[in-house]
Design an enzyme around this catalytic site. Structure first.
Site, mmCIF file in Angstrom:
data_model
loop_
_atom_site.group_PDB
_atom_site.id
_atom_site.type_symbol
_atom_site.label_atom_id
_atom_site.label_comp_id
_atom_site.label_asym_id
_atom_site.label_seq_id
_atom_site.Cartn_x
_atom_site.Cartn_y
_atom_site.Cartn_z
ATOM 1 N N LYS A 1 0.865 -1.185 0.000
ATOM 2 C CA LYS A 1 0.000 0.000 0.000
ATOM 3 C C LYS A 1 0.899 1.231 0.000
ATOM 4 C CE LYS A 1 -3.795 0.227 2.490
ATOM 5 N NZ LYS A 1 -4.594 0.180 3.747
HETATM 6 O O1 G3P Z 1 -8.093 1.080 5.014
HETATM 7 C C1 G3P Z 1 -8.179 2.471 5.317
HETATM 8 C C2 G3P Z 1 -9.046 2.620 6.468
HETATM 9 O O2 G3P Z 1 -8.499 1.857 7.514
HETATM 10 C C3 G3P Z 1 -9.324 3.998 6.959
HETATM 11 O O3 G3P Z 1 -10.434 3.828 7.768
HETATM 12 O O4 G3P Z 1 -11.957 4.245 9.614
HETATM 13 O O5 G3P Z 1 -9.620 5.145 9.696
HETATM 14 O O6 G3P Z 1 -11.308 6.133 8.139
HETATM 15 P P1 G3P Z 1 -10.847 4.916 8.856
#
Ligand code: G3P
Length: 230
Positions: A86
């Protein structure tokens, strides 16, 4: 639709892959840091649990393309061919993406917030782009619409890059991604479970059980098959 789980918690990963059709695991530095353990030991354990048929997306932390490439090569030695590196979108990230793509790496361009970031990442050679749906919704943008437009652009230009929508807070957001052509979603285990929960399903199953027991008591289908065999 590819369902991917967004966690580095070993017990949760074990549960999800036992009960759900899971295509892989995604992590990022925030998710990894929540486990408070040695990074290399942790990714080795995750790889042991998911096996090499499922994708394992691990985020690079280098600031320059050269650092990212060094990390990608080291991680591939640890994980193997199911590794997806990533890479946060940006100039250094795109430079690393172009070079790593030429060397045969699988790449997921992450921290995507706009359609043009996604298109640029796809042209650089990313296999997946990861737009952040809920974080877009939080700034009065429309995460689902951004994903839909990216999916349409990729189709229009005949690009093989897939949209791996990320950052969800509700099952409804996930459902809408499947309606606008998202190829994959990465969700935490709690959201994953909420995708199959419905109280009417629970009531229906309870009713079936009660009706069966009202006639056959606690006898199971297998009890009856065995009785006939005797
Ligand atoms: O994979 C990206 C994701 O983990 C971001 O999620 O919930 O931190 O916005 P969030």
């Amino acid at each position: 639709m590819l369902y991917i789980i967004d966690t580095a918690n070993i017990e949760k990963i074990k549960h999800c892959i036992e009960y759900y059709p899971i295509a892989g695991v995604t992590t990022n530095p925030t998710i990894i840091s929540k486990e408070h353990t040695d990074f290399i030991d942790l990714i080795r354990k995750i790889e042991d649990v998911i096996g090499n048929d499922r994708m394992f997306h691990i985020q690079l932390t280098g600031d320059t393309a050269e650092q990212m490439m060094e990390e990608a090569k080291a991680l591939r030695n640890v994980i193997g061919d199911n590794l997806y590196v990533k890479i946060p979108v940006g100039e250094e990230g795109l430079k690393a993406t172009m070079k790593l793509h030429k060397e045969g790496f699988h790449i997921t361009e992450t921290a995507i917030f706009t359609q043009q970031q996604a298109l640029m990442a796809a042209m650089a050679g990313a296999d997946f782009v990861a737009p952040y749906v809920n974080r877009l919704d939080n700034i009065v943008s429309d995460g689902v619409n951004v994903v839909g437009e990216i999916a349409s652009m990729f189709q229009r230009y005949g690009l093989k890059t897939k949209v791996l929508a990320a950052s969800f807070k509700t099952a409804e957001q996930v459902h809408k991604i499947s309606m606008v052509g998202g190829h994959a979603v990465t969700v935490n285990p709690e959201i994953l479970e909420s995708l199959i929960y419905h109280p009417l399903t629970m009531y229906a199953i309870d009713d079936f059980k009660a009706d069966w027991e009202s006639v056959y008591g606690k006898k199971t289908i297998m009890d009856m098959v065995k009785e006939k065999e005797q």
